[in-house]
Design an enzyme around this catalytic site. Structure first.
Site, PDB file in Angstrom:
ATOM      1  N   MET A 146      14.254  19.268   8.710  1.00 39.33           N
ATOM      2  CA  MET A 146      14.454  17.759   8.298  1.00 39.33           C
ATOM      3  C   MET A 146      13.998  17.193   9.559  1.00 39.33           C
ATOM      4  SD  MET A 146      15.056  17.054   5.008  1.00 39.33           S
ATOM      5  CE  MET A 146      15.888  17.855   3.783  1.00 39.33           C
ATOM      6  N   PRO A 147      12.631  17.266  10.062  1.00 40.04           N
ATOM      7  CA  PRO A 147      12.184  16.620  11.384  1.00 40.04           C
ATOM      8  C   PRO A 147      11.991  15.202  11.189  1.00 40.04           C
ATOM      9  CG  PRO A 147      10.912  18.614  10.977  1.00 40.04           C
ATOM     10  CD  PRO A 147      11.677  18.434   9.666  1.00 40.04           C
ATOM     11  N   HIS A 148      12.628  14.284  11.975  1.00 36.61           N
ATOM     12  CA  HIS A 148      12.563  13.078  12.025  1.00 36.61           C
ATOM     13  C   HIS A 148      11.721  12.700  13.412  1.00 36.61           C
ATOM     14  CE1 HIS A 148      12.701   8.806  11.704  1.00 36.61           C
ATOM     15  NE2 HIS A 148      13.342   8.534  12.828  1.00 36.61           N
TER      16      HIS A 148
END
Length: 76
Positions: free
Chosen positions: A1-3
């Site tokens: 879940m890269p932000h």
């Protein structure tokens, strides 16, 4: 879940330019993290130059040097 959280001096972007930026960044993140498009989120915050030191440089750059994967070529 890269932000990805992008902070920059104010600059006008059209909706097309924002989408192109998001598409380019998403492509790199998918490649490097072996992620999916649906898992990537990106924010773009405009910070006034006079607020940069207190809002970004001190807390996010100086205060989190251990996490930086690219350090800036400037100091304040």
């Amino acid at each position: 879940m890269p932000h990805i959280d992008i902070k920059s001096f104010p600059r006008e972007f059209s909706e097309q330019e924002k989408q192109a930026l998001a598409d380019d960044i998403t492509a790199v993140i998918i490649k490097r993290f072996a992620s999916r498009t649906e898992a990537v989120s990106i924010s773009l915050q405009h910070i006034l130059p006079e607020d940069w030191q207190s809002s970004v440089y001190e807390p996010d750059i100086i205060g989190q040097q251990d996490y930086l994967i690219k350090k800036p070529g400037y100091s304040m």
